[in-house]
Design a protein around this motif. Structure first.
Motif, PDB file in Angstrom:
ATOM      1  N   ASP A  11      41.731  13.991  48.036  1.00 46.25           N
ATOM      2  CA  ASP A  11      42.869  14.890  48.463  1.00 46.25           C
ATOM      3  C   ASP A  11      43.229  15.840  47.268  1.00 46.25           C
ATOM      4  OD1 ASP A  11      43.624  13.196  46.105  1.00 46.25           O
ATOM      5  OD2 ASP A  11      44.834  11.653  47.477  1.00 46.25           O
ATOM      6  N   ASN A  12      42.230  16.159  46.494  1.00 46.48           N
ATOM      7  CA  ASN A  12      42.229  17.367  45.378  1.00 46.48           C
ATOM      8  C   ASN A  12      42.346  18.740  46.042  1.00 46.48           C
ATOM      9  OD1 ASN A  12      41.385  15.145  43.717  1.00 46.48           O
ATOM     10  ND2 ASN A  12      41.869  16.493  42.257  1.00 46.48           N
ATOM     11  N   TYR A  13      43.097  19.506  45.551  1.00 42.95           N
ATOM     12  CA  TYR A  13      42.758  21.034  45.894  1.00 42.95           C
ATOM     13  C   TYR A  13      42.379  21.770  44.742  1.00 42.95           C
ATOM     14  CZ  TYR A  13      45.557  20.599  50.083  1.00 42.95           C
ATOM     15  OH  TYR A  13      46.101  20.137  51.378  1.00 42.95           O
ATOM     16  N   THR A  53      43.310  23.011  34.332  1.00 48.56           N
ATOM     17  CA  THR A  53      44.762  22.452  34.050  1.00 48.56           C
ATOM     18  C   THR A  53      44.781  21.321  33.137  1.00 48.56           C
ATOM     19  OG1 THR A  53      45.082  20.964  36.200  1.00 48.56           O
ATOM     20  CG2 THR A  53      45.707  23.372  36.268  1.00 48.56           C
ATOM     21  N   HIS A  54      43.793  20.458  33.285  1.00 44.04           N
ATOM     22  CA  HIS A  54      43.611  19.234  32.491  1.00 44.04           C
ATOM     23  C   HIS A  54      42.370  18.569  32.689  1.00 44.04           C
ATOM     24  CE1 HIS A  54      44.969  17.275  36.163  1.00 44.04           C
ATOM     25  NE2 HIS A  54      44.971  16.044  35.664  1.00 44.04           N
ATOM     26  N   HIS A  55      42.100  17.587  31.671  1.00 42.42           N
ATOM     27  CA  HIS A  55      40.807  17.075  31.536  1.00 42.42           C
ATOM     28  C   HIS A  55      40.333  15.836  32.260  1.00 42.42           C
ATOM     29  CE1 HIS A  55      41.418  12.912  30.050  1.00 42.42           C
ATOM     30  NE2 HIS A  55      42.476  13.437  29.825  1.00 42.42           N
ATOM     31  N   PRO A  57      38.447  14.169  35.440  1.00 41.53           N
ATOM     32  CA  PRO A  57      37.465  14.403  36.159  1.00 41.53           C
ATOM     33  C   PRO A  57      37.420  14.903  37.500  1.00 41.53           C
ATOM     34  CG  PRO A  57      37.166  12.282  35.396  1.00 41.53           C
ATOM     35  CD  PRO A  57      38.492  12.586  35.064  1.00 41.53           C
ATOM     36  N   ASP A  58      38.839  14.962  38.278  1.00 40.23           N
ATOM     37  CA  ASP A  58      38.877  15.310  39.407  1.00 40.23           C
ATOM     38  C   ASP A  58      39.397  16.755  39.406  1.00 40.23           C
ATOM     39  OD1 ASP A  58      41.169  13.788  38.418  1.00 40.23           O
ATOM     40  OD2 ASP A  58      42.286  14.141  40.502  1.00 40.23           O
ATOM     41  N   HIS A  59      39.387  17.208  38.183  1.00 37.95           N
ATOM     42  CA  HIS A  59      39.898  18.555  38.006  1.00 37.95           C
ATOM     43  C   HIS A  59      39.039  19.313  37.206  1.00 37.95           C
ATOM     44  CE1 HIS A  59      44.058  17.623  39.353  1.00 37.95           C
ATOM     45  NE2 HIS A  59      43.613  16.488  39.109  1.00 37.95           N
ATOM     46  N   VAL A  60      37.916  19.126  36.228  1.00 40.35           N
ATOM     47  CA  VAL A  60      36.990  19.513  35.690  1.00 40.35           C
ATOM     48  C   VAL A  60      35.566  19.104  36.041  1.00 40.35           C
ATOM     49  CG1 VAL A  60      38.368  20.182  33.669  1.00 40.35           C
ATOM     50  CG2 VAL A  60      37.129  18.101  33.559  1.00 40.35           C
ATOM     51  N   GLY A 139      48.762  21.784  38.650  1.00 36.52           N
ATOM     52  CA  GLY A 139      47.587  20.683  38.517  1.00 36.52           C
ATOM     53  C   GLY A 139      48.436  19.521  38.912  1.00 36.52           C
ATOM     54  N   ASP A 140      48.385  18.492  37.937  1.00 37.57           N
ATOM     55  CA  ASP A 140      49.079  17.080  38.143  1.00 37.57           C
ATOM     56  C   ASP A 140      50.291  16.670  37.430  1.00 37.57           C
ATOM     57  OD1 ASP A 140      46.748  16.744  39.678  1.00 37.57           O
ATOM     58  OD2 ASP A 140      46.113  15.192  38.574  1.00 37.57           O
ATOM     59  N   THR A 141      51.168  18.007  37.226  1.00 37.58           N
ATOM     60  CA  THR A 141      52.309  17.841  36.680  1.00 37.58           C
ATOM     61  C   THR A 141      53.426  17.941  37.790  1.00 37.58           C
ATOM     62  OG1 THR A 141      51.698  18.761  34.609  1.00 37.58           O
ATOM     63  CG2 THR A 141      54.120  18.819  34.922  1.00 37.58           C
ATOM     64  N   GLY A 177      47.776  20.039  42.585  1.00 33.56           N
ATOM     65  CA  GLY A 177      46.603  19.439  42.782  1.00 33.56           C
ATOM     66  C   GLY A 177      46.227  18.706  43.427  1.00 33.56           C
ATOM     67  N   HIS A 178      46.893  17.919  44.110  1.00 31.01           N
ATOM     68  CA  HIS A 178      46.854  16.867  45.198  1.00 31.01           C
ATOM     69  C   HIS A 178      47.632  16.962  46.488  1.00 31.01           C
ATOM     70  CE1 HIS A 178      44.067  14.055  42.713  1.00 31.01           C
ATOM     71  NE2 HIS A 178      44.802  14.731  41.703  1.00 31.01           N
ATOM     72  N   GLU A 179      47.144  16.774  47.586  1.00 25.30           N
ATOM     73  CA  GLU A 179      47.890  16.518  48.769  1.00 25.30           C
ATOM     74  C   GLU A 179      48.355  15.374  48.785  1.00 25.30           C
ATOM     75  OE1 GLU A 179      48.406  19.184  51.424  1.00 25.30           O
ATOM     76  OE2 GLU A 179      49.994  17.568  51.512  1.00 25.30           O
TER      77      GLU A 179
END
Ligand code: ZN
Ligand code: FE
Length: 266
Positions: A11-13, A53-55, A57-60, A139-141, A177-179
């Protein structure tokens, strides 16, 4: 600027941020390099930068793979300077408020953005804000109708980070960052069933998801009206939070913290 969401993992974008003048693009948050490279190819654009946006794993997690698919030195990798050690491949560390340009290394003209430091989900989280384009990548904020979990910060810090984002112009489009929108709205409705904008947004989102469409972007204006984490001044929300949590939270930070705990267990 044109923004193309690229679904990642479950569910990440990731987002292609395309400069239509040059057909160059940056990409926000790569978990899986393959679909990002395919999307760039399909759109006919050259990837020149990663904006992490942040460290997590589902973002980098796809940074190094994506770099490996390009000629050496063909791409920049942006990330928060204070967390550079956890951003794979970082080439251009950014501080809070620092301006940057979305262009290939050594290049000089591209879309102009600004980093906004918004810690709490992680201690090194940033947003990428493109003022001229009225767009922010959070991101995830900040999620639609929600916020990230407090992994490396506390409620007061998350509240301050969200307020920084809420102070951007109302028309700013929010790419998150997420749906998670549908479940976030279901939670929000338990706190403010009388919020008409919230009821309407839940209905709109339900129809988007029924067609398997993404719920991005939101806007800062919509978030101020519907996001429980930006609404600790709503009397209805405060009363619900007190009733559901059994806490007699009075000040805004305590209400925020109790709201976050309720969401953790929703
Ligand atoms: Zn995360
Ligand atoms: Fe995430």
């Amino acid at each position: 600027m044109r923004v193309v969401p690229v679904p990642q993992l479950f569910d990440n974008y990731a987002y292609l941020v395309i400069d239509e003048q040059s057909s160059e693009a940056g990409v926000v948050d790569v978990s899986d390099a393959g679909p990002v490279a395919e999307a760039a190819e399909r759109e006919g654009v050259t990837l020149v930068a990663v904006m992490s946006t942040h460290h997590h794993p589902d973002h980098v997690g796809g940074n190094m793979d994506l770099l490996a698919m390009q000629p050496d030195g063909a791409m920049r990798v942006f990330g928060y300077a204070g967390d550079a050690g956890r951003i794979p491949g970082i080439t251009d560390p950014l501080d809070d408020g620092q301006d940057f340009e979305l262009c290939r290394p050594g290049g000089s003209s591209g879309l102009r953005g600004k980093a906004i430091f918004i810690p709490a989900h992680t201690r090194g989280h940033i947003a990428y804000w493109f003022a001229d384009e009225a767009a922010v990548f959070t991101g995830d904020t900040l999620f639609a109708a929600g916020c990230g979990r407090l992994f490396e910060g506390d409620a007061a810090q998350m509240k301050a980070s969200l307020e920084k984002l809420a102070s951007l112009p109302d028309e700013t489009r929010v790419y998150f960052g997420h749906e998670y929108t549908q479940s976030n709205l279901a939670f929000a409705l338990t706190l403010e069933p009388g919020n008409k904008q919230l009821v309407k947004k839940a209905r709109d989102v339900e129809s988007l998801r029924a067609q398997n469409l993404p719920t991005v972007p939101s806007t800062i204006a919509e978030e101020k009206l519907t996001n429980p984490f930006l609404r600790s001044d709503s009397e209805e929300l405060r009363a619900s939070v007190r009733a559901l949590s059994g806490e007699s939270a009075v000040d805004d930070v305590a209400v925020f913290a109790a709201t976050r705990r309720l969401k953790d267990n929703f």
